[in-house]
Enzyme design. Structure first.
Site, PDB file in Angstrom:
ATOM      1  N   HIS A   1       1.318  -1.550  -0.110  1.00  0.00           N
ATOM      2  CA  HIS A   1      -0.044   0.064  -0.242  1.00  0.00           C
ATOM      3  C   HIS A   1       0.775   1.519   0.020  1.00  0.00           C
ATOM      4  CE1 HIS A   1      -4.141   2.328   0.918  1.00  0.00           C
ATOM      5  NE2 HIS A   1      -3.116   3.277   1.235  1.00  0.00           N
ATOM      6  N   CYS A   2       0.802   2.003  -0.714  1.00  0.00           N
ATOM      7  CA  CYS A   2       1.763   3.623  -1.077  1.00  0.00           C
ATOM      8  C   CYS A   2       1.089   4.513  -0.778  1.00  0.00           C
ATOM      9  CB  CYS A   2       2.131   3.611  -2.194  1.00  0.00           C
ATOM     10  SG  CYS A   2       3.238   5.242  -2.906  1.00  0.00           S
ATOM     11  N   LEU A   3       1.164   4.896   0.122  1.00  0.00           N
ATOM     12  CA  LEU A   3       0.914   6.163   1.466  1.00  0.00           C
ATOM     13  C   LEU A   3       1.106   7.144   0.185  1.00  0.00           C
ATOM     14  CD1 LEU A   3       2.437   5.992   4.055  1.00  0.00           C
ATOM     15  CD2 LEU A   3       0.468   5.743   4.112  1.00  0.00           C
TER      16      LEU A   3
ATOM     17  N   ALA B   1      -2.166   7.330  -2.236  1.00  0.00           N
ATOM     18  CA  ALA B   1      -3.384   6.273  -1.742  1.00  0.00           C
ATOM     19  C   ALA B   1      -4.673   5.388  -1.741  1.00  0.00           C
ATOM     20  CB  ALA B   1      -3.884   7.704  -1.155  1.00  0.00           C
ATOM     21  N   SER B   2      -3.298   4.722  -2.747  1.00  0.00           N
ATOM     22  CA  SER B   2      -3.480   3.187  -3.179  1.00  0.00           C
ATOM     23  C   SER B   2      -2.705   2.212  -2.747  1.00  0.00           C
ATOM     24  CB  SER B   2      -4.460   4.219  -4.391  1.00  0.00           C
ATOM     25  OG  SER B   2      -4.380   1.757  -4.713  1.00  0.00           O
TER      26      SER B   2
END
Length: 631
Positions: free
Chosen positions: A465-467, A470-471
């Protein structure tokens, strides 16, 4: 609460370690337990296991049933023993077979006339009750196939669903609900399974699991008119209470005595629960005009956060660029900006919206980088050899970010009916295992998928999950994400080059001539805005470089996702390391590259096409691939 693991492969009748039976039932709660058998055994296996024991040819039928000696049981039944006859404890043969998970014996006794819902034992319960208490999912499935009624109650007024909740047998809970049992069914006291979970089982499970099964969080019992929140407050169950609040439980409901959950918590003097309920009351009673205004524009939350980030970056750079030489004044202004931002975020940004802040910050940073390039750097580098690569970088960055966002990672979703069919099918195949079944989404997990706690959804070929976007990054968008990282990396490289050119042309100093300290003070006074943008460039270039290199290493050399690599690292620390040669997904650097980017080059290459949203078995891999299992 994790489900027990049965193994990565869905194999029926696989051998398990054999133990002794339950020899005395009594009232369930005081069983003389000699360890239970986890799987029905063939007669030959039982003969081998009991070779050290006395000759069982003289055993009575109850003892033979407990140990699963099918030949002896058949011999006695054929000799005239009534299969419906209870023993001196009012327990029938099918009860003993059920509690000891003797599936073949249950089938045989039913074929000989045994009543599948025969009542017996101190609690006057059915064989299905006995199997449920022990957590024998395979036995529950078998009995229900023969018509056992899970809605019957025992002497304590509990159905099988209530028993499964009380003993935290999650697979049985899922199976009973999938087979049509009402998740809000009440016992003799009018309590639903969710109420039983919150008042008798300390912890978030099975409360969270029941809510996933659509249990009502605001139902009231028939006697005290308590909601699950009341029961959690009375029992001091902080974890379950937090889960209920997150699910939207009403904190203002009053029971028959006119008490709210908060009132009960205050009576019990539980500071943690009191604080949680008071915070929930405050959150629900806020009526600030600005908060209502922002909530009415919830669909514009990304745009509002982006606008705020753009303004904050500009104001920070503007303060740094002031002609005032007073660094004390600028420091005060910087602190004021920081405090204001923190107040706005805490006051108006919800928990759900908070995860979009890194995305807004990255987008605003890119915006001001581009503006700075065209306003400050373009006059010094008018040649097309500088402008065209930069334009390509920013265009590629925007395009691939858009594709990463819109393509999605490959979220795995199913309708309620599909979930029920999946639970039933896996339970009947004895494969309701957490490594192949997601207990949060209630779906069968394809290979390489994982449940993302932030997105609260399973993702096909889950990477991480990549900050910054946001996904999640998964099967559908990972190649777009890697392309986005590449163009973002080239963008920050060009910004670094533009900054160096600007300083060399506009600052009357150099490191070689004046030394480090003079050089730093001169470039700061020359253009604080450029320094501010350069700091943003350095920050973003650090994580982009690390993430891009790590992605390429995992994709090309290892053939793994980030999640799978972390799993291998954990296994290595726990002494259960699996060598990379056992990785069925690694096809060599060149073929990994072709597969990942789906390169065909007019038919010269043949990428391996796999739909990871539907890939449940390893039918494509190299030898020994069945041994490679990520958990």
């Amino acid at each position: 609460m994790e489900w027990p693991e049965s193994g990565p492969e869905c194999q029926l009748n696989c051998p398990h370690e054999h133990h002794g039976p339950h020899k005395h039932q009594g009232s369930y709660g005081h069983q003389e337990q000699y360890n239970n058998s986890s799987q029905a055994k063939s007669p030959a296996e039982h003969h081998s296991d009991l070779a050290f024991m006395e000759d069982y040819s003289n055993w009575d039928i109850v003892k033979a049933t407990q140990y699963g000696i099918i030949d002896r049981c058949k011999e006695l039944i054929e000799a005239g023993y009534d299969v419906r006859q209870p023993d001196k404890e009012n327990v029938t043969l099918i009860h003993w077979a059920a509690i000891n998970n003797r599936i073949e014996l249950v089938k045989y006794y039913i074929s000989k006339g045994a009543i599948v819902d025969q009542l017996g034992g101190d609690l006057n319960s059915t064989p299905l009750h006995w199997a449920t208490r022990q957590g024998h999912l395979s036995m529950v499935v078998t009995l229900m196939k023969y018509g056992a009624d899970p809605s019957l109650v025992d002497r304590e007024g509990l159905t099988c669903l209530h028993l499964a909740v009380q003993f935290q047998h999650m697979p049985i809970i899922a199976y009973l609900v999938a087979q049509g049992q009402d998740v809000d069914a009440v016992d003799v006291n009018g309590q639903t399974p969710l109420m039983l979970a919150t008042c008798k089982i300390i912890g978030p499970e099975p409360t969270r699991f029941l809510i996933k099964l659509n249990a009502s969080v605001n139902a009231v019992d028939k006697v005290h008119r308590n909601t699950p929140l009341h029961w959690a407050a009375m029992s001091g169950n902080v974890a379950a209470l937090t889960v209920l609040l997150d699910a939207g439980a009403n904190v203002e409901v009053k029971n028959a005595m006119g008490e709210t959950p908060l009132g009960l918590a205050q009576q019990n003097r539980n500071p943690w629960i009191i604080q949680c309920l008071m915070d929930a009351n405050v959150d629900r009673s806020r009526n600030h005009l600005m908060l209502k205004f922002l909530k009415s524009f919830e669909k514009y939350k990304l745009l509002l956060l982006l606008l705020m980030a753009v303004i904050v970056i500009w104001v920070t750079g503007y303060v740094a660029d002031l002609e005032s030489d007073s660094w004390l004044l600028k420091s005060i202004l910087f602190v004021s900006i920081w405090v204001t931002v923190q107040l706005v975020i805490r006051r108006f940004v919800s928990v759900q919206t908070f995860s979009y802040i890194p995305l807004a910050f990255l987008s605003a940073s890119l915006f001001w980088m581009v503006v700075t390039w065209f306003i400050r750097f373009l006059p010094d580098m008018p040649d097309s050899c500088f402008q065209i690569p930069f334009a390509l970088s920013i265009t590629g960055c925007i395009y691939y970010f858009y594709r990463t966002w819109t393509a999605g990672p490959g979220y795995l979703r199913a309708s309620e009916e599909e979930k029920k069919r999946t639970v039933v099918a896996l339970a009947e195949a004895d494969c309701l295992d957490p490594r192949i079944f997601c207990t949060m989404c209630l779906i069968r997990k394809p290979l390489r998928s994982k449940h993302c706690a932030i997105c609260d959804c399973c993702v096909a070929k889950y990477d991480h999950h990549c900050l910054w976007i946001a996904s999640c990054v998964g099967a559908w968008n990972q190649r777009y994400f890697v392309s986005f990282l590449f163009f973002l990396l080239t963008l920050v490289v060009w910004m670094t080059y533009g900054t160096i050119v600007y300083w060399s042309l506009h600052c009357a100093t150099s490191y070689e001539k004046d030394g480090l300290w003079t050089f730093l003070t001169q470039i700061v006074s020359c253009s604080p805005w450029i320094v501010w943008i350069f700091l943003l460039v350095l920050f973003h270039s650090s994580w982009v470089t690390l993430l891009f290199v790590n992605q390429l290493y995992q994709i090309l050399y290892l053939g793994l996702t980030t999640s799978e690599r972390m799993c291998l690292i954990k296994r290595a620390h726990s002494g259960r390391f699996l060598g990379l040669r056992q990785n069925p997904f690694n096809r060599g650097c060149f073929q990994n590259l072709v597969d990942f980017f789906q390169c065909r080059c007019f038919g010269l290459f043949k990428p391996n096409q796999i739909d990871w949203t539907r890939q449940y078995s390893m039918g494509f891999e190299q030898p020994r691939a069945h041994e490679f299992q990520f958990v």
